[in-house]
Scaffold this motif. Sequence first.
Motif, PDB file in Angstrom:
ATOM      1  N   THR A 298      92.880  58.853  90.717  1.00  0.00           N
ATOM      2  CA  THR A 298      92.596  59.681  89.531  1.00  0.00           C
ATOM      3  C   THR A 298      93.863  60.035  88.761  1.00  0.00           C
ATOM      4  O   THR A 298      93.793  60.744  87.758  1.00  0.00           O
ATOM      5  N   MET A 299      95.024  59.537  89.195  1.00  0.00           N
ATOM      6  CA  MET A 299      96.298  59.991  88.636  1.00  0.00           C
ATOM      7  C   MET A 299      96.844  59.050  87.560  1.00  0.00           C
ATOM      8  O   MET A 299      96.445  57.895  87.451  1.00  0.00           O
ATOM      9  N   LYS A 300      97.786  59.582  86.784  1.00  0.00           N
ATOM     10  CA  LYS A 300      98.527  58.822  85.784  1.00  0.00           C
ATOM     11  C   LYS A 300     100.006  58.819  86.153  1.00  0.00           C
ATOM     12  O   LYS A 300     100.447  59.630  86.969  1.00  0.00           O
ATOM     13  N   LYS A 301     100.758  57.909  85.536  1.00  0.00           N
ATOM     14  CA  LYS A 301     102.191  57.829  85.832  1.00  0.00           C
ATOM     15  C   LYS A 301     102.872  59.159  85.525  1.00  0.00           C
ATOM     16  O   LYS A 301     102.659  59.752  84.471  1.00  0.00           O
ATOM     17  N   GLY A 302     103.701  59.607  86.457  1.00  0.00           N
ATOM     18  CA  GLY A 302     104.444  60.845  86.265  1.00  0.00           C
ATOM     19  C   GLY A 302     103.669  62.099  86.617  1.00  0.00           C
ATOM     20  O   GLY A 302     104.238  63.199  86.610  1.00  0.00           O
ATOM     21  N   GLU A 303     102.401  61.966  86.935  1.00  0.00           N
ATOM     22  CA  GLU A 303     101.578  63.143  87.242  1.00  0.00           C
ATOM     23  C   GLU A 303     101.931  63.714  88.610  1.00  0.00           C
ATOM     24  O   GLU A 303     102.250  62.980  89.549  1.00  0.00           O
ATOM     25  N   GLU A 304     101.883  65.029  88.704  1.00  0.00           N
ATOM     26  CA  GLU A 304     102.020  65.720  89.981  1.00  0.00           C
ATOM     27  C   GLU A 304     100.720  66.479  90.230  1.00  0.00           C
ATOM     28  O   GLU A 304     100.189  67.127  89.331  1.00  0.00           O
ATOM     29  N   ALA A 305     100.219  66.387  91.444  1.00  0.00           N
ATOM     30  CA  ALA A 305      98.945  67.025  91.761  1.00  0.00           C
ATOM     31  C   ALA A 305      98.927  67.488  93.210  1.00  0.00           C
ATOM     32  O   ALA A 305      99.670  66.991  94.054  1.00  0.00           O
ATOM     33  N   ARG A 306      98.058  68.454  93.457  1.00  0.00           N
ATOM     34  CA  ARG A 306      97.843  68.973  94.804  1.00  0.00           C
ATOM     35  C   ARG A 306      96.435  68.599  95.238  1.00  0.00           C
ATOM     36  O   ARG A 306      95.475  68.811  94.508  1.00  0.00           O
ATOM     37  N   PHE A 307      96.311  68.011  96.419  1.00  0.00           N
ATOM     38  CA  PHE A 307      95.012  67.611  96.947  1.00  0.00           C
ATOM     39  C   PHE A 307      94.759  68.321  98.277  1.00  0.00           C
ATOM     40  O   PHE A 307      95.653  68.355  99.135  1.00  0.00           O
ATOM     41  N   ILE A 308      93.586  68.869  98.418  1.00  0.00           N
ATOM     42  CA  ILE A 308      93.161  69.416  99.705  1.00  0.00           C
ATOM     43  C   ILE A 308      92.098  68.479 100.256  1.00  0.00           C
ATOM     44  O   ILE A 308      91.075  68.231  99.614  1.00  0.00           O
ATOM     45  N   VAL A 309      92.375  67.953 101.442  1.00  0.00           N
ATOM     46  CA  VAL A 309      91.537  66.893 102.010  1.00  0.00           C
ATOM     47  C   VAL A 309      90.971  67.354 103.351  1.00  0.00           C
ATOM     48  O   VAL A 309      91.721  67.690 104.276  1.00  0.00           O
TER      49      VAL A 309
END
Length: 315
Positions: A182-193
């Motif tokens: 679901t991400m794009k270049k340069g994106e930062e994200a937090r995922f809880i799995v």
Amino acid sequence: MTNVGVGQSSDMMENLEISENANVANSDLEDEEEEHNDDFTVTLKQPIDLDDLCNEKGCSFEVELDEEGYSEEQNNYFNPDDVYRNLDDSCLQADDTDETSYDYLISKSTDLSDGQGLVFKQVLKQGSGTVVPPSAYVTFHYNAYMEMSDEPFDSTYMRNRSERKRLGTGGLLPGLELGLATMKKGEEARFIVRPEMAYGKLGAPPRVMPNTTILFKVTLCNYVDYSQAEDFDNIPETERGKVSFDQLLVAVNANREAASELMKEKRTFEAKKRYKKAVRLLENCRLQNEEEEKRQKVGVCEKVYCCRPEPRSIE
């Protein structure tokens, strides 16, 4: 280098095809030998019977581990200074609330698992461009945490090397792959799995306990889409002669662009293979007229584009 010129006889074409196939086979063999030299090997404690390994019963074996380099009792996997620089207090108890840290973060996140509550995403920094294509190779950094612990139990930052995987091949935890897609270049994200999409009921002792929910903090550095090159690779050898020169150039440029990105990541061995494949496609293509022959010569003669930081497309 052998070119198929305009107006050559059928006998010459047949002889040339045999020569070209031999050259391609030799070149592929060289690539396989290079890959084999990079294979990782381990020592087994006891020899195994290959017949047992191949039959339905199978066999079990133990690997001889380097006691100096690995110990199941070892807890200090990373340098303490690196751990300190990667602390994340968002995994601790949320302030002024009875919610756990994960419940609080989930309330600010989007469910990626179609309402099943298995993978949640919160964008920390917007990326640019398009979302990662299916089956792309992704390069990313991550820290992995467990709830109520601000120290990462795994980290590409602390290993000082990004991770590179291909989506859709089973090489990633399902929840992490779902998030990366679901991400794009340069994106930062937090995922809880949740465990079902992470390490499961058994976990990965000693660092990950059974039935553990994981927080991943991910930065997507880059992705490379090889699909156009691989579409051409999937065409049977007997049918490739029917492919137009323009279609072949699509595959050539896809390999060239992939190699350029690999060079930027200092993955020179993989880049070399892609450059060689692009040149080989041009050298062994079938030409229909003088215009195509001219374009082919320009592409092959400009092999120096392999070493340029921003090689231009062949047209």
